[in-house]
Design a protein around this motif. Structure first.
Motif, short mmCIF file in Angstrom:
data_model
loop_
_atom_site.label_atom_id
_atom_site.label_comp_id
_atom_site.label_asym_id
_atom_site.label_seq_id
_atom_site.Cartn_x
_atom_site.Cartn_y
_atom_site.Cartn_z
N GLU A 118 45.51 39.14 40.49
CA GLU A 118 46.91 39.58 40.61
C GLU A 118 47.86 38.39 40.67
N SER A 119 47.42 37.31 41.29
CA SER A 119 48.28 36.13 41.46
C SER A 119 48.33 35.24 40.21
N THR B 260 49.71 34.84 37.30
CA THR B 260 50.80 35.32 36.44
C THR B 260 50.83 34.60 35.10
N GLN C 294 48.46 36.50 32.93
CA GLN C 294 49.02 37.82 32.64
C GLN C 294 50.11 37.72 31.58
N THR C 295 50.92 36.68 31.64
CA THR C 295 51.96 36.47 30.63
C THR C 295 51.34 36.22 29.26
#
Length: 75
Positions: A41-42, A44, A47-48
């Motif tokens: 989750e951390s 990012t 994820q991007t």
């Protein structure tokens, strides 16, 4: 997709994007119709990257199990 990792000194240079693109092309060439991956989750930045490649977030929660193994004294 099990893992994509880029050495810290190479991060931010597009290496991860190239690895992901290659993985997607390989999956397509082998006839795969979908791809599943997970990331923290951390994380990012990852994820991007994944979102830019067209991957969509699901509502699935995948449990991650951990165990801290106590150190044993050396003989």
């Amino acid at each position: 997709l099990a893992r994509i990792a880029v050495a810290p000194d190479l991060q931010g240079q597009g290496v991860g994007r190239l690895l992901l693109e290659d993985a997607l092309l390989c999956a397509q060439a082998q006839g795969y119709q979908s791809l599943l991956l997970n990331t923290q989750e951390s994380n990012t930045r990852s994820q991007t990257l994944y979102a830019a490649a067209g991957l969509k977030r699901t509502l699935d929660v995948i449990p991650v199990l951990a165990l801290t193994i106590p150190a044993r004294p050396l003989p």
